[in-house]
Motif scaffolding. Structure first.
Motif, mmCIF file in Angstrom:
data_model
loop_
_atom_site.group_PDB
_atom_site.id
_atom_site.type_symbol
_atom_site.label_atom_id
_atom_site.label_comp_id
_atom_site.label_asym_id
_atom_site.label_seq_id
_atom_site.Cartn_x
_atom_site.Cartn_y
_atom_site.Cartn_z
ATOM 1 N N LEU A 1 9.813 38.772 -7.138
ATOM 2 C CA LEU A 1 10.704 39.789 -6.570
ATOM 3 C C LEU A 1 10.656 41.103 -7.331
ATOM 4 C CD1 LEU A 1 13.884 37.512 -6.172
ATOM 5 C CD2 LEU A 1 12.264 38.149 -4.370
ATOM 6 N N GLN A 2 9.800 41.208 -8.349
ATOM 7 C CA GLN A 2 9.960 42.314 -9.305
ATOM 8 C C GLN A 2 9.749 43.710 -8.722
ATOM 9 O OE1 GLN A 2 7.650 39.983 -9.521
ATOM 10 N NE2 GLN A 2 5.640 40.866 -9.845
ATOM 11 N N LEU A 3 9.243 43.795 -7.490
ATOM 12 C CA LEU A 3 9.106 45.131 -6.889
ATOM 13 C C LEU A 3 10.121 45.346 -5.766
ATOM 14 C CD1 LEU A 3 5.218 45.554 -6.901
ATOM 15 C CD2 LEU A 3 6.880 46.778 -8.308
ATOM 16 N N ARG A 4 11.070 44.449 -5.638
ATOM 17 C CA ARG A 4 12.035 44.564 -4.543
ATOM 18 C C ARG A 4 13.258 45.369 -4.962
ATOM 19 N NH1 ARG A 4 11.563 39.795 -1.232
ATOM 20 N NH2 ARG A 4 13.618 40.261 -0.427
ATOM 21 N N PRO A 5 13.508 46.501 -4.289
ATOM 22 C CA PRO A 5 14.671 47.305 -4.648
ATOM 23 C C PRO A 5 15.964 46.748 -4.062
ATOM 24 C CG PRO A 5 13.435 48.382 -2.917
ATOM 25 C CD PRO A 5 12.683 47.126 -3.253
ATOM 26 N N TYR A 6 15.836 45.752 -3.235
ATOM 27 C CA TYR A 6 17.037 45.161 -2.638
ATOM 28 C C TYR A 6 16.763 43.698 -2.348
ATOM 29 C CZ TYR A 6 20.621 43.980 0.712
ATOM 30 O OH TYR A 6 21.671 43.360 1.337
ATOM 31 N N ILE A 7 17.713 42.841 -2.650
ATOM 32 C CA ILE A 7 17.584 41.458 -2.202
ATOM 33 C C ILE A 7 18.879 41.049 -1.512
ATOM 34 C CG2 ILE A 7 15.842 40.593 -3.819
ATOM 35 C CD1 ILE A 7 18.108 39.582 -5.584
ATOM 36 N N GLU B 1 13.589 36.311 -11.521
ATOM 37 C CA GLU B 1 13.204 37.229 -10.445
ATOM 38 C C GLU B 1 11.697 37.458 -10.434
ATOM 39 O OE1 GLU B 1 17.385 39.773 -10.116
ATOM 40 O OE2 GLU B 1 15.785 40.466 -11.430
ATOM 41 N N CYS B 2 11.130 37.599 -11.624
ATOM 42 C CA CYS B 2 9.680 37.792 -11.695
ATOM 43 C C CYS B 2 8.953 36.524 -11.248
ATOM 44 C CB CYS B 2 9.259 38.182 -13.108
ATOM 45 S SG CYS B 2 9.870 39.805 -13.587
#
Ligand code: ATP
Ligand code: MG
Lengths: 254, 329
Positions: free
Chosen positions: A109-115, A104-105
């Protein structure tokens, strides 16, 4: 063109010269072993290449551009990934979670609260790839901290691979491992290099491994470059024999 | 897929443990939904349950930072206090609208956390704790000194839980009505926290707690992760503060003080910092014990201290961590 070039690199810690005017170059696709007695400067060399701290003098370039003053973060993004002499993984998490957070990093994406579903599927597919390459499949649901040292090392390499490294630096990947684990790790290193084409530098004390898999070998001694060459050249080098293989390897084997 | 708690849960009996966990969650929700029916029967009162939800919300919010990200904040009362004053002052000086006042309090607490975040995110361990306390005390002194606005030491009065306007109807919120308003917001917060914990953001929080060096060498700006965690927890604690001020129609500088921050931390530790429901459970125990003990003895604070010490000794992973360990064995 060489992937990594060090030009007269020196690193001082106060009065101590941990590295003295080291020049070396590593070709794309090469599997390079770094050997040398304790305190020779091997880890320091990795710290410089990965941007952990800058050289006191000299320059380092990677893929044609100078990286001497580039931050570790930026170097990671350019593809220089390292492991540490002391294993660095997420001990309280399962193997799967270790690899997932790494992926994910790596995907930013590490600041995404939703994917969404599609992104999640991409993450999972990539994690599965890493599980496949490292052959850790049987242990994905185990807590990393409860694994053997050897398996933790494999997880660490899996984490490193999440960034699709162009240059992978492994600091004593087989240290403290049993025979079986060592063989597994050696296979993994060779596979990553031969099959996946990853250029690698690895620090290793076990001469059987070094001579067995490395394309070329760099010998450091007391911060200086003692010798460099193929396994045959290094084995036949009288300076290496005297300074390192003779007593250090003998002492280690004893 | 599973929840984030997977990381600290047992690995082999994962599937059955999750089944049990979902049943437990379902039970908790059912109990909470029916509080006004059963609580009076065991000698409780609805406002007590409302208080538990509010503190449970605050503890859950703090725990995002504390338990998940590993940032030991001893200053989260600051955002709780700002939530209370934001709501109270909004009702007094701006418009008497309940939803807007709640939003105002939440924003005040949350935005303060967003601004304080960059000043604390680079610190580690005890330095992190110290600086969060310092900011908390700073807000405390502002509340005490800015007499004209805040009412100083005496606290802020003169506002109350105005009726809700739904369409053209005006609904006065009694104890039960307010309980359900808080319950709805509590459910929303739990949903948000649950979603965060199963997202890359939440995974990053846990990774920052477990091994910041490793994370940094994956190219992640760990500070930003901590900042995000700090800010989100600030919004949640701010919302809890706002709801608290509307429960008692009052707030005072005590709501900023480090004692309250410490109580939030105690709740998280008591219930279990590594569990989703842990902080809430800690709030149930803490507020419940406080309510009961303070009616039987003056020294309730030392009894709570004793409970805390014993629980840390015997359940180092909190009550939920303990229960889960037993379930696994
Ligand atoms: N950050 C540092 N500060 C001060 N001295 C250092 C630092 N890092 C390394 N050194 C010193 O530099 C020298 C080389 O250390 P380095 O860790 O590079 O050796 P090494 O070849 O990796 O040894 P080993 O085989 O024991 O891992 C040692 O004398 C060490 O004490
Ligand atoms: Mg070393």
């Amino acid at each position: 063109m060489s992937l990594l070039v060090l030009d007269s690199v020196t690193r001082r810690f106060g009065a101590l010269q941990a590295l003295k005017g080291i020049s070396l170059s590593v070709e794309e696709g090469e599997l390079r072993a770094i050997i040398g007695p304790n305190g020779a400067g091997k880890t320091t060399l990795f710290n410089l290449i990965s941007g952990y701290f800058p050289p006191s003098q000299g320059s380092i370039s990677f893929a044609g551009s100078v990286i001497t003053a580039v931050s570790p973060n930026a170097l990671v993004r350019r593809g220089i990934i390292r492991t540490f002499q002391i294993t660095q993984i997420f001990l309280a998490l399962t193997v799967y979670e270790n690899l997932r957070v790494a992926v994910e990093c790596a995907m930013g994406l590490q600041l995404r609260p939703y994917i969404g579903r599609a992104t999640r599927a991409r993450v999972e597919a990539r994690v599965d790839e890493l599980i496949e390459v490292t052959r850790i499949g049987a242990k994905v649901d185990r807590i990393a901290g409860e694994l053997s040292h050897g398996d933790q090392r494999v997880v660490e390499i899996g984490i490193a691979l999440s960034r699709a490294p162009r240059l992978l630096l492994l600091d004593e990947p087989t240290a403290g491992m049993g025979d079986e684990e060592t063989r597994h790790m050696t296979d993994l290193i060779r596979r990553l290099n031969r099959t996946n084409g990853i250029t690698m530098l690895f620090v290793e004390h076990d001469m059987a491994i070094v001579f067995g898999i490395a394309d070329r070998i760099t010998v450091l001694d007391n911060g200086a470059l003692l010798a460099e060459g193929s396994a045959a050249e290094i084995a036949a080098n009288p300076r290496v024999q005297a300074a390192y293989l003779g007593d250090a390897a003998g002492a280690r084997a004893a | 897929m599973s929840t984030m708690i997977r990381g600290v849960a047992a690995s082999p009996p994962r599937r059955s443990a999750i089944g049990r966990r979902e049943i437990a969650s379902g039970l908790i929700w059912l109990l909470l939904l029916l509080v006004p029916l059963w609580l009076p029967a065991i000698g409780g009162y609805t406002d007590l349950a409302t208080r538990i939800l509010i503190y449970g919300m605050a503890a859950t919010g703090l725990n995002l930072l504390l338990g998940q990200t590993g940032g030991l904040s001893f200053g989260h009362a600051a955002y709780f206090g700002l939530g209370t004053y934001g709501t109270g002052l909004f009702l007094i000086h701006v418009v008497p609208s309940l939803p807007l006042a709640i939003i105002a309090g939440t924003l005040l607490g949350g935005i303060a956390a967003v601004l304080v975040g960059p000043m604390v995110m680079k610190r580690r361990g005890i330095y992190f704790s110290m600086i969060t306390i310092a900011f908390g005390q700073m807000f405390y002194f502002v509340a005490v000194r800015w007499n004209g606005l805040t009412g100083g030491e005496d606290g802020l009065t003169g506002f109350s839980r105005v009726p809700l306007h739904i369409g053209s109807r005006s609904v006065a919120l009694g104890s039960t009505g307010y309980y359900y308003l808080v319950f709805g917001l509590f459910a929303l917060v739990m949903l948000v926290v649950w979603q965060i914990l199963r997202s890359p953001l939440g995974h990053g929080f846990v990774a920052a707690r477990e091994n910041a060096t490793r994370l940094r060498f994956l190219g992640v700006a760990v500070e930003r992760q901590i900042w995000a965690s700090f800010a989100i927890s600030g919004f949640i604690v701010g919302l809890a503060g706002s709801l608290d001020s509307l429960l008692v129609n009052f707030t005072s500088p005590a709501n900023f003080q480090w004692q309250l921050s410490g109580e939030f931390v105690v709740m998280c530790v008591l219930g279990g910092m590594r569990s989703f429901w842990g902080p809430f459970l800690g709030a149930v125990i803490f507020i419940g014990a406080q309510d009961y003990l303070s009616s039987v003895t003056q020294n309730w604070m030392s009894l709570i201290g004793l409970i805390f010490v014993l629980s840390v000794l015997f359940f180092p992973n909190g009550l939920l961590g303990f229960i889960r360990g037993r379930a696994r064995a």
